[in-house]
Write a protein that holds these residues in place. Structure first.
Motif, PDB file in Angstrom:
ATOM      1  N   GLY A  81       9.404 -35.935  20.236  1.00  0.00           N
ATOM      2  CA  GLY A  81      10.585 -35.138  19.914  1.00  0.00           C
ATOM      3  C   GLY A  81      10.218 -33.940  19.054  1.00  0.00           C
ATOM      4  N   HIS A  82       9.366 -34.161  18.073  1.00  0.00           N
ATOM      5  CA  HIS A  82       8.896 -33.089  17.199  1.00  0.00           C
ATOM      6  C   HIS A  82       8.116 -32.046  18.002  1.00  0.00           C
ATOM      7  CE1 HIS A  82       6.003 -31.739  13.878  1.00  0.00           C
ATOM      8  NE2 HIS A  82       7.165 -31.190  13.582  1.00  0.00           N
ATOM      9  N   ALA A  83       7.232 -32.506  18.877  1.00  0.00           N
ATOM     10  CA  ALA A  83       6.440 -31.587  19.711  1.00  0.00           C
ATOM     11  C   ALA A  83       7.332 -30.787  20.657  1.00  0.00           C
ATOM     12  CB  ALA A  83       5.390 -32.375  20.500  1.00  0.00           C
ATOM     13  N   LEU A  84       8.302 -31.447  21.272  1.00  0.00           N
ATOM     14  CA  LEU A  84       9.205 -30.741  22.191  1.00  0.00           C
ATOM     15  C   LEU A  84      10.039 -29.693  21.466  1.00  0.00           C
ATOM     16  CD1 LEU A  84      10.350 -33.686  24.473  1.00  0.00           C
ATOM     17  CD2 LEU A  84       8.897 -31.738  25.117  1.00  0.00           C
ATOM     18  N   LEU A  85      10.432 -29.988  20.238  1.00  0.00           N
ATOM     19  CA  LEU A  85      11.160 -29.004  19.445  1.00  0.00           C
ATOM     20  C   LEU A  85      10.308 -27.760  19.215  1.00  0.00           C
ATOM     21  CD1 LEU A  85      13.588 -28.165  17.693  1.00  0.00           C
ATOM     22  CD2 LEU A  85      12.476 -29.342  15.790  1.00  0.00           C
ATOM     23  N   HIS A  86       9.045 -27.961  18.873  1.00  0.00           N
ATOM     24  CA  HIS A  86       8.157 -26.820  18.663  1.00  0.00           C
ATOM     25  C   HIS A  86       7.937 -26.031  19.952  1.00  0.00           C
ATOM     26  CE1 HIS A  86       6.636 -27.001  14.477  1.00  0.00           C
ATOM     27  NE2 HIS A  86       7.217 -28.194  14.542  1.00  0.00           N
ATOM     28  N   LEU A  87       7.773 -26.716  21.067  1.00  0.00           N
ATOM     29  CA  LEU A  87       7.597 -26.021  22.346  1.00  0.00           C
ATOM     30  C   LEU A  87       8.855 -25.246  22.726  1.00  0.00           C
ATOM     31  CD1 LEU A  87       5.611 -28.716  24.357  1.00  0.00           C
ATOM     32  CD2 LEU A  87       4.736 -26.555  23.412  1.00  0.00           C
ATOM     33  N   ALA A  88      10.025 -25.812  22.456  1.00  0.00           N
ATOM     34  CA  ALA A  88      11.283 -25.113  22.744  1.00  0.00           C
ATOM     35  C   ALA A  88      11.408 -23.859  21.884  1.00  0.00           C
ATOM     36  CB  ALA A  88      12.470 -26.046  22.503  1.00  0.00           C
ATOM     37  N   GLU A  89      11.005 -23.947  20.626  1.00  0.00           N
ATOM     38  CA  GLU A  89      11.066 -22.772  19.753  1.00  0.00           C
ATOM     39  C   GLU A  89      10.107 -21.698  20.217  1.00  0.00           C
ATOM     40  OE1 GLU A  89      10.517 -24.299  15.795  1.00  0.00           O
ATOM     41  OE2 GLU A  89      12.645 -24.808  15.613  1.00  0.00           O
ATOM     42  N   ILE A  90       8.932 -22.086  20.694  1.00  0.00           N
ATOM     43  CA  ILE A  90       7.987 -21.111  21.243  1.00  0.00           C
ATOM     44  C   ILE A  90       8.612 -20.429  22.455  1.00  0.00           C
ATOM     45  CG2 ILE A  90       5.804 -20.879  22.507  1.00  0.00           C
ATOM     46  CD1 ILE A  90       4.674 -23.047  20.589  1.00  0.00           C
ATOM     47  N   ALA A  91       9.235 -21.213  23.313  1.00  0.00           N
ATOM     48  CA  ALA A  91       9.867 -20.656  24.514  1.00  0.00           C
ATOM     49  C   ALA A  91      11.012 -19.709  24.151  1.00  0.00           C
ATOM     50  CB  ALA A  91      10.379 -21.779  25.412  1.00  0.00           C
ATOM     51  N   MET A  92      11.782 -20.037  23.137  1.00  0.00           N
ATOM     52  CA  MET A  92      12.933 -19.212  22.759  1.00  0.00           C
ATOM     53  C   MET A  92      12.534 -17.941  22.019  1.00  0.00           C
ATOM     54  SD  MET A  92      15.966 -21.852  21.642  1.00  0.00           S
ATOM     55  CE  MET A  92      15.066 -22.521  20.269  1.00  0.00           C
ATOM     56  N   HIS A  93      11.514 -18.036  21.174  1.00  0.00           N
ATOM     57  CA  HIS A  93      11.166 -16.905  20.314  1.00  0.00           C
ATOM     58  C   HIS A  93      10.003 -16.078  20.839  1.00  0.00           C
ATOM     59  CE1 HIS A  93      14.046 -18.391  17.478  1.00  0.00           C
ATOM     60  NE2 HIS A  93      13.408 -19.547  17.370  1.00  0.00           N
ATOM     61  N   GLY A  94       9.470 -16.456  21.969  1.00  0.00           N
ATOM     62  CA  GLY A  94       8.361 -15.710  22.545  1.00  0.00           C
ATOM     63  C   GLY A  94       7.024 -16.215  22.030  1.00  0.00           C
ATOM     64  N   PRO A  95       6.045 -16.125  22.880  1.00  0.00           N
ATOM     65  CA  PRO A  95       4.730 -16.658  22.525  1.00  0.00           C
ATOM     66  C   PRO A  95       3.978 -15.739  21.562  1.00  0.00           C
ATOM     67  CG  PRO A  95       4.661 -15.703  24.707  1.00  0.00           C
ATOM     68  CD  PRO A  95       6.083 -15.601  24.236  1.00  0.00           C
ATOM     69  N   GLU A  96       3.492 -16.323  20.498  1.00  0.00           N
ATOM     70  CA  GLU A  96       2.551 -15.661  19.599  1.00  0.00           C
ATOM     71  C   GLU A  96       1.313 -16.537  19.609  1.00  0.00           C
ATOM     72  OE1 GLU A  96       3.924 -14.516  15.718  1.00  0.00           O
ATOM     73  OE2 GLU A  96       5.955 -14.228  16.478  1.00  0.00           O
ATOM     74  N   LEU A  97       0.191 -15.962  20.001  1.00  0.00           N
ATOM     75  CA  LEU A  97      -1.022 -16.742  20.226  1.00  0.00           C
ATOM     76  C   LEU A  97      -1.376 -17.648  19.046  1.00  0.00           C
ATOM     77  CD1 LEU A  97      -3.194 -17.411  22.214  1.00  0.00           C
ATOM     78  CD2 LEU A  97      -4.533 -15.504  21.342  1.00  0.00           C
ATOM     79  N   GLY A  98      -1.258 -17.148  17.824  1.00  0.00           N
ATOM     80  CA  GLY A  98      -1.585 -17.967  16.661  1.00  0.00           C
ATOM     81  C   GLY A  98      -0.668 -19.164  16.521  1.00  0.00           C
ATOM     82  N   HIS A  99       0.619 -18.949  16.758  1.00  0.00           N
ATOM     83  CA  HIS A  99       1.583 -20.045  16.651  1.00  0.00           C
ATOM     84  C   HIS A  99       1.375 -21.068  17.761  1.00  0.00           C
ATOM     85  CE1 HIS A  99       4.698 -17.492  14.270  1.00  0.00           C
ATOM     86  NE2 HIS A  99       3.576 -17.669  13.616  1.00  0.00           N
ATOM     87  N   ILE A 100       1.135 -20.600  18.964  1.00  0.00           N
ATOM     88  CA  ILE A 100       0.950 -21.516  20.086  1.00  0.00           C
ATOM     89  C   ILE A 100      -0.280 -22.392  19.865  1.00  0.00           C
ATOM     90  CG2 ILE A 100       0.396 -21.674  22.548  1.00  0.00           C
ATOM     91  CD1 ILE A 100       2.129 -19.173  22.945  1.00  0.00           C
ATOM     92  N   SER A 101      -1.401 -21.772  19.513  1.00  0.00           N
ATOM     93  CA  SER A 101      -2.625 -22.559  19.338  1.00  0.00           C
ATOM     94  C   SER A 101      -2.482 -23.538  18.173  1.00  0.00           C
ATOM     95  CB  SER A 101      -3.838 -21.645  19.143  1.00  0.00           C
ATOM     96  OG  SER A 101      -3.660 -20.808  18.029  1.00  0.00           O
ATOM     97  N   ARG A 102      -1.840 -23.116  17.087  1.00  0.00           N
ATOM     98  CA  ARG A 102      -1.637 -24.005  15.942  1.00  0.00           C
ATOM     99  C   ARG A 102      -0.741 -25.179  16.333  1.00  0.00           C
ATOM    100  NH1 ARG A 102       1.777 -21.064  12.509  1.00  0.00           N
ATOM    101  NH2 ARG A 102       3.441 -22.063  13.680  1.00  0.00           N
ATOM    102  N   ASP A 103       0.386 -24.893  16.978  1.00  0.00           N
ATOM    103  CA  ASP A 103       1.315 -25.954  17.354  1.00  0.00           C
ATOM    104  C   ASP A 103       0.714 -26.903  18.388  1.00  0.00           C
ATOM    105  OD1 ASP A 103       3.104 -24.889  15.574  1.00  0.00           O
ATOM    106  OD2 ASP A 103       4.640 -24.424  17.053  1.00  0.00           O
TER     107      ASP A 103
END
Length: 125
Positions: A81-103
């Motif tokens: 659930g925590h991981a899916l929340l982070h993936l949804a936020e990435i999808a909504m706010h646009g990909p930032e390479l640093g955030h994606i790799s960290r998450d």
């Protein structure tokens, strides 16, 4: 497989304990957390309890292999659930390479590994 479950358990337990015992330190030390909003000690500690619960279930799964599937499923309710929340936020706010790799490294992969261990165990049974 047992050693990997123990390592994942230790990671979740350590994170949860740090969130409960030193929430301000955790907030400042964890990469990207300060970007999510202002510090809220209650929220950090509540979330820490989720990590402690998941870590404890993974530890029990390592100790009691016959119950591992059920225990990993229980841990995965929070972790996925925590991981899916982070993936949804990435999808909504646009990909930032640093955030994606960290998450992916700190949240998504540790959430998927216990399920992969159980799936592999089951296929080799």
């Amino acid at each position: 497989m047992r050693s990997l479950l123990c390592a994942l358990s230790a990671l979740q337990l350590l994170n949860g304990l740090l969130m409960l015992l030193a929430p301000q330190f955790w907030y400042g030390a964890m990469p990207g957390v300060t970007e999510t909003g202002p510090f809220n000690v209650h929220f950090v500690r509540d979330t820490g309890l989720g990590f402690l619960s998941a870590g404890f279930a993974l530890w029990l799964a390592a100790i009691y292999p016959l119950s591992a599937r059920l225990l990993v499923t229980a841990a995965s309710v929070f972790l996925l659930g925590h991981a899916l929340l982070h993936l949804a936020e990435i999808a909504m706010h646009g990909p930032e390479l640093g955030h994606i790799s960290r998450d992916l490294a700190l949240i998504v992969v540790p959430a998927l590994l216990p399920l992969m261990i159980i799936a592999r165990r089951r296929s080799h049974a």
